[in-house]
Design an enzyme around this catalytic site. Sequence first.
Site, PDB file in Angstrom:
ATOM      1  N   ASP A 124      -0.237 -33.688   0.023  1.00  0.00           N
ATOM      2  CA  ASP A 124      -0.457 -32.261   0.256  1.00  0.00           C
ATOM      3  C   ASP A 124       0.556 -31.768   1.276  1.00  0.00           C
ATOM      4  O   ASP A 124       1.297 -32.560   1.878  1.00  0.00           O
ATOM      5  CB  ASP A 124      -1.883 -32.000   0.751  1.00  0.00           C
ATOM      6  CG  ASP A 124      -2.420 -30.651   0.258  1.00  0.00           C
ATOM      7  OD1 ASP A 124      -1.627 -29.689   0.221  1.00  0.00           O
ATOM      8  OD2 ASP A 124      -3.623 -30.558  -0.073  1.00  0.00           O
TER       9      ASP A 124
ATOM     10  N   TYR B  87       0.733 -17.034 -13.506  1.00  0.00           N
ATOM     11  CA  TYR B  87      -0.238 -18.131 -13.440  1.00  0.00           C
ATOM     12  C   TYR B  87      -0.605 -18.634 -14.836  1.00  0.00           C
ATOM     13  O   TYR B  87      -0.495 -19.844 -15.112  1.00  0.00           O
ATOM     14  CB  TYR B  87      -1.474 -17.695 -12.654  1.00  0.00           C
ATOM     15  CG  TYR B  87      -2.419 -18.833 -12.354  1.00  0.00           C
ATOM     16  CD1 TYR B  87      -2.152 -19.725 -11.306  1.00  0.00           C
ATOM     17  CD2 TYR B  87      -3.562 -19.032 -13.110  1.00  0.00           C
ATOM     18  CE1 TYR B  87      -3.007 -20.776 -11.031  1.00  0.00           C
ATOM     19  CE2 TYR B  87      -4.418 -20.080 -12.843  1.00  0.00           C
ATOM     20  CZ  TYR B  87      -4.143 -20.943 -11.800  1.00  0.00           C
ATOM     21  OH  TYR B  87      -5.000 -21.993 -11.536  1.00  0.00           O
TER      22      TYR B  87
ATOM     23  N   LYS C  59       0.253 -22.460 -16.507  1.00  0.00           N
ATOM     24  CA  LYS C  59      -0.810 -23.349 -16.980  1.00  0.00           C
ATOM     25  C   LYS C  59      -0.737 -23.563 -18.493  1.00  0.00           C
ATOM     26  O   LYS C  59      -1.058 -24.650 -18.986  1.00  0.00           O
ATOM     27  CB  LYS C  59      -2.170 -22.782 -16.582  1.00  0.00           C
ATOM     28  CG  LYS C  59      -2.408 -22.770 -15.070  1.00  0.00           C
ATOM     29  CD  LYS C  59      -2.353 -24.176 -14.480  1.00  0.00           C
ATOM     30  CE  LYS C  59      -2.750 -24.187 -13.015  1.00  0.00           C
ATOM     31  NZ  LYS C  59      -2.769 -25.550 -12.434  1.00  0.00           N
TER      32      LYS C  59
END
Length: 258
Positions: A33, A152, A156
């Site tokens: 992360d 977005y 995806k």
Amino acid sequence: MPRKVVVTGSGSGIGAALTALLRAQGDQVIGVDLRGADITADLSTPGGRAGAAEAAREAADGVVDAVVTCAGTSVPGEPLVAVNYFGTTEFVTALRSALAASERPRVVVFASISATQPVDEDIVAACLAADEPAALTHARKAIGDGRERRLYPSSKAALAQWLRRTAVAPGWADAGIPVNAVAPGIVLTPMSADLFDDPQMKAVMDTAVPMPLNGYMRPDVVARAAMFLASEDNSHITGQVLYVDGGAETTLRGPKAF
């Protein structure tokens, strides 16, 4: 036996929930992360992805049993495409040989119910052509044209298509590596918290993602679905997008899409 699982986006949301569940059952989790993880890395850049993958390989002593890519962003901008698509596909591909060294390797990426919405075909095509500069150029154009909300779903949708073709490509299924995706509906995470504070945005979400079965969900609900796909129990499921969405995809697309 404990498994060595690499989880991106392990510091918050679904990634944090998954990390906690895996560690509770005795697995070794190698978290990746921007902060607060075993490996600190920026997956929006090619160098960050390559460095993170190499660090994960070293932490796992060259054998990775599963990779689950929870890292992502919904903030409109070029990093959205860079992280959601290239930050996933390049990271997973860089670990393919370490996965192949495992007896029961698994890959789970995170798609989204939003992939069923209208997309920018130029962005999708550039992603699938592995042309990141072109994809980012098209992303900038979409933002300039006021079409930033398509970034977005485009990222995806491209990711879902990548997993469908990758799952049966040489070096994956024939190496015993299932590659699947989880596609959540609306999840109560820090990334979506601001949206619930805006009544207008909440109304938009409820229309775009209707969830007749039990409504919004906690991150651990999605994490448990990912856990199964990443587990040794999943021996023959590959190339699939598992919608964990309270019935949203079925409501939106109807019974003929299956």
